[in-house]
Design a protein around this motif. Sequence first.
Motif, PDB file in Angstrom:
ATOM      1  N   ASN A 107       0.856  -1.183   0.000  1.00 56.30           N
ATOM      2  CA  ASN A 107       0.000   0.000   0.000  1.00 56.30           C
ATOM      3  C   ASN A 107       0.897   1.238   0.000  1.00 56.30           C
ATOM      4  O   ASN A 107       1.585   1.510   0.980  1.00 56.30           O
ATOM      5  CB  ASN A 107      -0.891  -0.002   1.245  1.00 56.30           C
ATOM      6  N   PRO A 108       0.910   2.013  -1.088  1.00 48.58           N
ATOM      7  CA  PRO A 108       1.803   3.178  -1.144  1.00 48.58           C
ATOM      8  C   PRO A 108       1.516   4.200  -0.043  1.00 48.58           C
ATOM      9  O   PRO A 108       2.430   4.859   0.434  1.00 48.58           O
ATOM     10  CB  PRO A 108       1.553   3.771  -2.534  1.00 48.58           C
ATOM     11  N   VAL A 109       0.293   4.318   0.384  1.00 45.11           N
ATOM     12  CA  VAL A 109      -0.046   5.272   1.442  1.00 45.11           C
ATOM     13  C   VAL A 109       0.591   4.841   2.764  1.00 45.11           C
ATOM     14  O   VAL A 109       1.203   5.646   3.462  1.00 45.11           O
ATOM     15  CB  VAL A 109      -1.575   5.417   1.604  1.00 45.11           C
ATOM     16  N   PHE A 110       0.459   3.573   3.101  1.00 46.17           N
ATOM     17  CA  PHE A 110       1.068   3.056   4.331  1.00 46.17           C
ATOM     18  C   PHE A 110       2.581   3.235   4.275  1.00 46.17           C
ATOM     19  O   PHE A 110       3.213   3.633   5.252  1.00 46.17           O
ATOM     20  CB  PHE A 110       0.707   1.589   4.543  1.00 46.17           C
ATOM     21  N   TYR A 111       3.169   2.945   3.116  1.00 37.15           N
ATOM     22  CA  TYR A 111       4.613   3.059   2.935  1.00 37.15           C
ATOM     23  C   TYR A 111       5.069   4.499   3.174  1.00 37.15           C
ATOM     24  O   TYR A 111       6.049   4.747   3.870  1.00 37.15           O
ATOM     25  CB  TYR A 111       4.981   2.598   1.524  1.00 37.15           C
ATOM     26  N   ILE A 112       4.340   5.465   2.625  1.00 38.19           N
ATOM     27  CA  ILE A 112       4.692   6.882   2.798  1.00 38.19           C
ATOM     28  C   ILE A 112       4.495   7.308   4.255  1.00 38.19           C
ATOM     29  O   ILE A 112       5.324   8.018   4.819  1.00 38.19           O
ATOM     30  CB  ILE A 112       3.861   7.765   1.844  1.00 38.19           C
ATOM     31  N   GLN A 113       3.400   6.878   4.872  1.00 39.47           N
ATOM     32  CA  GLN A 113       3.162   7.213   6.278  1.00 39.47           C
ATOM     33  C   GLN A 113       4.261   6.617   7.164  1.00 39.47           C
ATOM     34  O   GLN A 113       4.736   7.268   8.101  1.00 39.47           O
ATOM     35  CB  GLN A 113       1.789   6.714   6.722  1.00 39.47           C
ATOM     36  N   ALA A 115       7.343   5.869   6.234  1.00 37.02           N
ATOM     37  CA  ALA A 115       8.582   6.615   5.964  1.00 37.02           C
ATOM     38  C   ALA A 115       8.555   7.960   6.699  1.00 37.02           C
ATOM     39  O   ALA A 115       9.566   8.382   7.278  1.00 37.02           O
ATOM     40  CB  ALA A 115       8.747   6.832   4.463  1.00 37.02           C
ATOM     41  N   HIS A 116       7.426   8.614   6.705  1.00 34.46           N
ATOM     42  CA  HIS A 116       7.297   9.898   7.408  1.00 34.46           C
ATOM     43  C   HIS A 116       7.542   9.712   8.908  1.00 34.46           C
ATOM     44  O   HIS A 116       8.264  10.494   9.542  1.00 34.46           O
ATOM     45  CB  HIS A 116       5.908  10.494   7.170  1.00 34.46           C
ATOM     46  N   ALA A 117       6.973   8.673   9.487  1.00 34.44           N
ATOM     47  CA  ALA A 117       7.152   8.410  10.917  1.00 34.44           C
ATOM     48  C   ALA A 117       8.617   8.132  11.225  1.00 34.44           C
ATOM     49  O   ALA A 117       9.147   8.600  12.250  1.00 34.44           O
ATOM     50  CB  ALA A 117       6.274   7.238  11.351  1.00 34.44           C
ATOM     51  N   ARG A 118       9.287   7.373  10.355  1.00 33.61           N
ATOM     52  CA  ARG A 118      10.704   7.068  10.577  1.00 33.61           C
ATOM     53  C   ARG A 118      11.556   8.328  10.503  1.00 33.61           C
ATOM     54  O   ARG A 118      12.415   8.549  11.344  1.00 33.61           O
ATOM     55  CB  ARG A 118      11.199   6.052   9.517  1.00 33.61           C
ATOM     56  N   SER A 121      11.019  10.396  13.581  1.00 36.76           N
ATOM     57  CA  SER A 121      11.673   9.853  14.781  1.00 36.76           C
ATOM     58  C   SER A 121      13.186  10.091  14.750  1.00 36.76           C
ATOM     59  O   SER A 121      13.807  10.298  15.782  1.00 36.76           O
ATOM     60  CB  SER A 121      11.361   8.376  14.952  1.00 36.76           C
ATOM     61  N   VAL A 122      13.770  10.071  13.563  1.00 29.52           N
ATOM     62  CA  VAL A 122      15.217  10.290  13.426  1.00 29.52           C
ATOM     63  C   VAL A 122      15.558  11.754  13.659  1.00 29.52           C
ATOM     64  O   VAL A 122      16.565  12.094  14.296  1.00 29.52           O
ATOM     65  CB  VAL A 122      15.719   9.835  12.041  1.00 29.52           C
ATOM     66  N   SER A 123      14.692  12.645  13.157  1.00 28.52           N
ATOM     67  CA  SER A 123      14.987  14.079  13.279  1.00 28.52           C
ATOM     68  C   SER A 123      14.748  14.594  14.691  1.00 28.52           C
ATOM     69  O   SER A 123      15.190  15.683  15.036  1.00 28.52           O
ATOM     70  CB  SER A 123      14.141  14.879  12.283  1.00 28.52           C
ATOM     71  N   GLY A 124      14.013  13.826  15.507  1.00 27.59           N
ATOM     72  CA  GLY A 124      13.775  14.227  16.874  1.00 27.59           C
ATOM     73  C   GLY A 124      12.726  15.307  17.029  1.00 27.59           C
ATOM     74  O   GLY A 124      12.577  15.905  18.083  1.00 27.59           O
ATOM     75  N   SER A 125      12.004  15.578  15.966  1.00 27.56           N
ATOM     76  CA  SER A 125      10.977  16.638  16.013  1.00 27.56           C
ATOM     77  C   SER A 125       9.656  16.100  16.447  1.00 27.56           C
ATOM     78  O   SER A 125       9.248  15.038  16.173  1.00 27.56           O
ATOM     79  CB  SER A 125      10.824  17.277  14.641  1.00 27.56           C
TER      80      SER A 125
END
Length: 125
Positions: A107-113, A115-118, A121-125
């Motif tokens: 599901n491209p939507v799940f994949y994008i969501q 990726a956004h969460a990852r 979490s990495v940026s710490g924002s």
Amino acid sequence: MDKLERGFERVIDIWGAITTAMCAREGGARRTGLDPARLDVLLVQFAILYRGGEKAQMSTRSGEFVTLRELRAEVGNDAARFFYVLRKCEQHMDFDLDLAKSQSNDNPVFYIQYAHARVHSVSGS
């Protein structure tokens, strides 16, 4: 005509694909005495919905159809928007409801969501 009389410079009508845009634009504008360049007619295709691999039966004549509101309630706003934005309005679309609801990389939507969460979490924002 009402929109133009209220000061809008351009009118955009959205019609089903069984109509002919140029005839509608030219004929409608001529009948009202308006410049056809001020009227845009967008033709949209119906989406064919699939549930469980089967085509969902819909018919506008019999009043059996899924509204956009119902579609959004079933698959979520993000998925509905994403799948519709993938295509031009005049292009045919097969909408797989199961795929739109799945939480997998298919599901491209799940994949994008995901990726956004990852990234978030990495940026710490």
